[in-house]
Design a protein around this motif. Sequence first.
Motif: not given
Length: 203
Positions: A134-161
Amino acid sequence: MDAKTCILKLSYVGVLNFATVDQNGLPQVRCISAVHYEENSFWFLTARGKEFYHQLIEDGHVPILVYTRFKEMIRVSAVAKRLPDEVQESCRNTIWEEQPYMENVYPNGTREILEAFEIKDMQMEYFNLGTHPIGRYYYTVGNAEPIVKGYHISDACIQCGTCAEGCPQNAIDEGEPFVIHQDHCLQCGRCYENCPVQAIERL
């Protein structure tokens, strides 16, 4: 895909679903078709007597949603602002030229009850379920603030897969730490729920 194309797609759909909150704090949704589109903005008409009008005047925050027959979803988040008095008549006339059906709704000069609101500074999300991944893309127009959503993998990752193996869209690659490709993420949270060391964070 870009913000201008998203606005163009809104015009092709024609009917926008607006959400507001009423005086009791309850969500309200309505369809608006009296819309005029510019390259980087659009404006719409609503009648002064409608609850929608008063909700816009009181707060103005509106989430907007459309869904195309190609399985594309476009979300807009913005503040609708009433246009100045001196352009209200020209806005009504423009809509009448572009959408003649409005004469059936407000005939014989009754259009003066309508007022124009503009959507200018906006956050936009384009979500296409018709492709794989699937495709998911974020845009801003004018003076709107950027959108931050979703998930992030931190440095605590043990690369288990575990996260990559369970991702419905194969949107996670190996690394130190593993990496989520935000453009293809469903944001379903499956990786977040199944990480054995809670290394995945909600953005």
